[in-house]
Design an enzyme around this catalytic site. Structure first.
Site, PDB file in Angstrom:
ATOM      1  N   ASP A   1      43.661  56.227  24.668  1.00 48.72           N
ATOM      2  CA  ASP A   1      44.126  55.401  24.964  1.00 48.72           C
ATOM      3  C   ASP A   1      43.925  54.774  26.285  1.00 48.72           C
ATOM      4  OD1 ASP A   1      44.384  55.125  22.381  1.00 48.72           O
ATOM      5  OD2 ASP A   1      46.130  56.751  21.862  1.00 48.72           O
TER       6      ASP A   1
ATOM      7  N   ARG B   1      49.035  52.437  19.707  1.00 48.85           N
ATOM      8  CA  ARG B   1      50.007  52.415  19.128  1.00 48.85           C
ATOM      9  C   ARG B   1      51.071  52.295  20.440  1.00 48.85           C
ATOM     10  NH1 ARG B   1      49.941  56.983  13.748  1.00 48.85           N
ATOM     11  NH2 ARG B   1      48.170  56.175  13.603  1.00 48.85           N
TER      12      ARG B   1
ATOM     13  N   GLU C   1      46.680  48.094  17.080  1.00 49.70           N
ATOM     14  CA  GLU C   1      47.545  48.612  15.993  1.00 49.70           C
ATOM     15  C   GLU C   1      48.900  48.394  16.588  1.00 49.70           C
ATOM     16  OE1 GLU C   1      45.648  52.291  14.993  1.00 49.70           O
ATOM     17  OE2 GLU C   1      46.196  53.371  17.207  1.00 49.70           O
TER      18      GLU C   1
END
Lengths: 343, 343, 343, 343
Positions: free
Chosen positions: C128, C172, C222
Site C-alpha cells: 500500500d 483501505r 477499496e
C-alpha cells in the site's frame, strides 16, 4: 463490389485484427469497397455506418475491442427488423455482409441468409471457445493467458499464507477457460459447468493438498454448479436451494463453503472483464487475421451462409447453421484427463 | 515398472511441464517408478541420473528450461555408445524410456527401438515448429509471443524516427516463427528460409511503406537467403557470393543493404536466445502437459517406437520414424497468404 | 554472529529478494550465520525455524511471496509472548533480528527493542506504500503495474460497449495504488480513502466523459467512502447509512449507483489478491535487494531500533518508532494535481 | 497564450504521456493554445507543425514513441538556424516552448533562453538515466523492466546448457540500465562504462559460478571497456588495441574472450532497440505525466530556462544549464554495493 462488416456480442481480443485483414485483402487484392456498421446488427437496423478503408484500419491489429463498436441487438426481435435491414443494405448498395460474432450474431446471419437471401459470411468469435465446428475461436487464447498469469500470481499468496485461493473465471455454459487456465496454472481443483461438482470431493482435494504441505488453487468457471442442495446463480444475487440470497457468484460462495467445511482460510478472486480486454495474444492475432483473409475468399467464392473455421492448422468453411446448432462443451474425457492433478 | 526420462537438444519452454505430467500421472495412476537421465542421451551413456519423483517435480510447471539438463550428445556417434546405453538401462532396471526432444533426439530413439529393441516413446519438442506429424510443438507459441512483443515495441521506434527496423528471429531451416510473429506483429515484410528473397522486391516494399508515410518492420528468419548474388551464412562470420567476410547474420546484412539501396536509415535487432527461455505460454504449458499425460498412456499401452503428436485438439500417436523423416517447412501457399500485408 | 530473519504481515513481491540479499551479504562479506523464523513472529514465539544459508536463497530473487512464510501474529497479544520470544532467541543464540514487514510487524520490533532490548533492525514492506519515513516500499510498484495493466485492458471493453468500468484496487486507508494506477492507466475518475467523494460529482465526470464520446474508467480504492448518506464497509457484507446490507464492496456499490443515477451501463472489476502475488517488478527487486544489503550494514553498525528507508535514490536509516508512528496518506495537493484528468 | 511543444533525440517510452499531460492541463486549466513542432528542433527550423489539441492527445498515454516525431537536428549547427527559429516562433505567435529531450535537446533550449531570450521550459528524457539534477528520467524504468525480463528468460537457457550468457544492454556513457537490470535480473557479473573491467577478474567470477554448479549471466553496458590491451568500439565495427577489426560490440567480444579463457561455452544477446520501444511502464507514465503537468506550472510561472526534475517524490524545477552541464554516471560506491552478487 461493396461489403458491409459488423461485430456483434461481447468484445473480444482479435476483432480488430479480423476487420483489418478483411479490408486489407479486400481492397488490395480485389478492389472491394467496405462499409462498417456500428454496434453490430444495431447499425444495420439504424443505418449507422463508419468509413472503412485502409487508413481506417492502420494500427488496429494489436488493439483490443472493436473499432466498429458492438451490441447484442437482434434484428429478429425488433419490430420490422428484417425489413429495415434489407432496406438499409439496399440503400447502401451492399453486395455481401461479413458478420463477426458469437452464437447470437452468427445465428442472425444464418437466418438472414437461409430465410431472406441476405448474402452473409460469418467469422466466429467467442472468448469462451464454445462454438462448434471450429477448433478454436480467437479471444480464447488471450483470455486463457490472462487467467493463467493471474493464477501464477495467486500461487505465491496461497503458499505464503497457507490459504485456499478460489479463482472464478469466465464460462457460463462451457468450461474451456477454466480447463485450460487451470491446467496451465497448476490448479489443484478445476470446476466446470459441464460436470456438477461434489462439495465433499472438492474439500477432500483441498485437504489432501494441505497434507502435502502446499496451498491449493481452485479454478471455477462462473457457471459451475454443485451436485445437490445448493444452487448458485450468477447475476449479482445468488440463491441456495431454499431461495436464500447469497452474496455473489460461485467463487465467493465456494470459498465460504470450503472455509466452513475444512477450517482453512479461503479467498476469492473474480477475474471478470480483465479476461476479455486489451491486446490479443500472438495466437489470436494470427487466427483472427487468417479468419479475415479467408472470409474475403468466401465472399469472392460466393460461399454465403458459411463461416470460416479452424481445423488443425487449416482454415476451412462450414455451414453457419452447423456452427450455431449447439454449444461446444468440454467432453467428459477431456475433464477426466486433467483430474490426475487434483488434490 | 520403471521409466527413464530424458530431455535432449536445445532448451525449450515446456520441457519441465512434460516431465511433471509424466511423473504425476505415472506415479499416481500406475505407481510407476521414474529415473531421470542428466543432459539427454549423455546421461544414459554415462549413467548420470537424477531422482525423479513427485517432490522433484513440484513447482516446475511454469519454469523454463529443463530440470534434467540437456545436451546434443548422439550415442550412435560415441564409441560403444549403444552397448553402454543398453548396459546402463539394464543396470538401472529401466523398462521404458521417454525421450523428449527434437529431430536428433527422437531420431536416436527411433533407431534404438527399431534396430536395438530399446522400448522408447517420444515427445516432440522444437521452438522452430518444424517437426512433421504434429500440428504444433510446445515452445513455439512462447517463442512467437516473445518475438511478437518485441515487434510491437519496435514499431514505435520505427515510427518515431521513420526508420526501417529489421528483426532477425529464430529459424534456420523453417520460417514458422518469422511467419507467425511477423503476421501477429504487423510486419511489412517477412522473409523465410523456404523462399529465397529478391532484394529489389524487399526494397520496393520498404519504399512503398514509406510512401504511405509509415515506417516498415522487416522480420527475417535467421536462415533466410537472398535469391542471387549474395550469400549470407550465420555463424558469427558471413560471406557474400565472392567470399568476402560480412559482419554478422542476415539481419544486419539486410539492414545495410536496405540502407544502401533505399537511402533510408535501417537498424537491426537480433532476438536470439531470449526467444527460447523463460516461462512457457499457457498454450505451451497445456500442450506439453497433455503430451506428458499421453506419453504415459503410450508406455502403458506398450506403443513403443511412437511419438505423441497434436492433431487439431486431439493428442494422437505416430511412428517416430515418420516424425523424423523430413522437416516440416512453410508451404508456399501459407507464405503467399500473408503477402497481402507486405509493403 | 547469528542473525534471525522473519517476514510478517500480508505477502508482498520482493520479500524473497530482501531475504536473499541479507543472506548473500551477511555470509559473504561478514561470515554471519542465519536462522529463518517461520511465519513471522509466530515462528519466534514457537521456536519454528528454517535453515537459511546461501543454497536456501538460490533462485528466489524473482519469486513472489516469502520462503519463510508469514502471519499476523503479534507476540504482545500472546500470553507470555515476550518471555517466549526472549527465551527462543537466547536458545537459538541469536545476536540480532531482521524483521521484514509493515506497520504491525515493525511496531513489534520497535517495542521489542525500546522496551526489552531485543536488538532489531527493520525492513519496511507494504503493497500500500503507506509507511512513513520512506519514499516507497517494495511491492507497491508491482501492484501498481498489475493494476495499470488491468486498466489498460478494461479500456477496450469500456469503449467497445460504451460502458462505465469501475476498478476496485487495494488501499483501505491510503489511496496510493489507486492514485498511481489510475493516473498511469488513464482513468477518468480516481477515488481514494483520504478524500470522501461526492457521488453527484462522480456521476458528473462520468457523464461528461460520455459526452466527449468516450467511455469512462473509474478507479476506486477499496477504502474510499462517499461524502454522506451511504456508508460502505468492505468485508463481504456492506451497509448503507441505515444499516441495510449491501452486496459487496465499494466498487460494486459504486457501479450500481452510477447505473442508477446516469442510466449508463456499468461493470465492476475487483482486482484483489492478484495485485500482491507473483514476480516482483524490476524496481521492487532493486529496492528490496538494496534494503537487504543495507539492513546488514545496520546490523554490523549495531544500529538497532532502526529501519532502512528510501530517500530519493539513497538508502538511509530511520528510527522504527518514527516509521510506525503514523500512516503515510496521499496529501491533498497530490490528489488535486491529477484532477485535471477527471471527466 | 500559445505554447509550442517538441520532442528531440532518441525515442523513449513516456514522450506521449508528457505531451498529453501538457495539453490536457494547458487547455483545461488555463485555456492555452498549443502547436506541435515535427521531429524536434527540425520542425521549428522548417516550420513543420502539427495540430495539438485535446482530440490529438486522446489515447496516446500508453503508446510508446512520440506522435510529434523526433530528430537529432541541432539548430546551432544549421546555417541561420537561430534566426529561422526566432522567425518561425514569431510567425506562429508562440509565447513559450516546452522542449522534451535529453542532453542535446535541452542544451539547445538552455542556450536559446540564455543567449537569445527564447522562453523555454525543459522536460528531461533519457532511457539511460544519465541526466543530472533529476533522480530519474522517464523511459529508464521501462528499459530496465524489459532488460530484466530478458535476463529472467536467459537464466533458463544458461542453466539448461551450463553456458555463459552475455547480455549487452544500452548505456554508452553511463551504466544505469546495466546496474539496475543486472541486479534485478540476478546477474553474476555487471560491467559498466564507469569502471573499466579486468578480463581475468570477469573470468574468475564466471568460473566460481560454475563451481557452485550454476551457469552465469554477464550483463554488460554497450560502453563498458576492458582495463587494458583490448579496445572495443561500438559501431558495427570494433577494434582491438592493435587496430584489428572485431566482429561487433562488446557483448560478442566478451563472449568470445570468456570462451577462449575459461573453456566454457558462451552466447551473446544484444537487446538493442527493443529496450526503448513500446508501452511505458506504470512508473514512467506517472513520472512523464507529472513532468508534463509541472511543465505547464513552470510556463505559467514564467520560470523559463528551467527544467522539471524528480527529487524523491517531488517534482522540482532546476536550471537547464545545471542539468546539462555534466552526465550523471554511476558512483563507484553504488557499483561496489552490488559486487557481493558477483561470481
Amino acid at each position: 463490389m461493396r461489403i458491409g462488416v459488423l461485430t456483434g456480442g461481447g468484445d473480444c481480443p482479435g476483432l480488430n485484427a479480423v476487420i483489418r485483414a478483411v479490408v486489407r485483402k479486400g481492397v488490395q487484392d480485389h478492389s472491394y469497397d467496405f462499409i462498417g456498421y456500428r454496434d453490430g446488427w444495431r447499425g444495420v437496423l439504424n443505418g449507422a455506418t463508419s468509413r472503412l478503408d485502409i487508413p481506417a484500419v492502420r494500427g488496429i491489429l494489436p488493439r483490443g475491442g472493436t473499432v466498429l463498436g458492438s451490441s447484442r441487438t437482434n434484428p429478429f426481435k425488433e419490430p420490422g427488423g428484417i425489413r429495415r435491414i434489407r432496406e438499409n443494405l439496399a440503400k447502401d448498395e451492399v453486395d455481401a455482409l461479413i458478420a463477426i460474432g458469437g452464437e447470437d450474431t452468427l445465428g442472425v446471419a444464418a437466418l438472414l441468409w437461409s430465410e431472406h437471401g441476405v448474402p452473409c459470411v460469418g467469422v466466429p468469435k467467442t472468448i469462451d471457445n464454445d462454438l462448434s465446428a471450429t477448433d478454436y475461436t480467437f479471444g480464447f487464447d488471450t483470455a486463457v493467458g490472462i487467467a493463467t498469469e493471474a493464477i501464477d500470481r495467486l500461487h505465491t499468496t496461497a503458499e505464503s499464507h497457507m490459504r485456499v485461493l478460489v479463482v472464478e473465471v469466465m464460462g457460463r455454459h462451457a468450461g474451456w477457460i477454466a480447463l485450460h487456465s487451470g491446467l496451465a496454472g497448476g490448479a489443484n481443483v478445476i470446476l466446470i459447468p459441464e460436470q456438477r461438482f461434489d462439495l465433499d470431493e472438492v474439500c477432500g482435494w483441498v485437504t489432501s493438498r494441505f497434507r502435502a504441505s502446499y496451498a491449493p488453487i481452485v479454478v471455477v468457471a462462473e457457471g459451475a454448479m454443485p451436485k445437490d442442495g445448493d444452487l448458485v446463480l450468477k447475476d449479482g444475487t445468488s440463491h441456495d436451494a431454499f431461495g436464500h440470497v447469497r452474496l455473489s457468484g460461485v467463487g465467493e460462495w465456494l470459498a465460504k463453503e470450503i472455509e466452513r467445511r475444512t477450517g482453512k482460510e479461503a479467498r476469492t478472486t473474480v477475474l471478470g472483464h480483465v479476461q476479455r480486454g486489451g491486446t490479443p495474444s500472438a495466437f489470436d492475432r494470427w487466427l483472427a487475421t487468417r479468419f479475415g483473409l479467408h472470409a474475403i475468399d468466401a465472399v469472392r467464392g460466393r460461399e454465403f451462409g458459411r463461416m470460416v473455421a479452424l481445423r488443425g492448422t487449416d482454415i476451412v468453411r462450414v455451414p453457419l447453421a452447423e456452427a450455431t446448432a449447439r454449444l461446444k462443451t468440454v467432453p467428459v474425457e477431456r475433464y477426466e484427463e486433467v483430474k490426475v492433478f487434483f488434490g
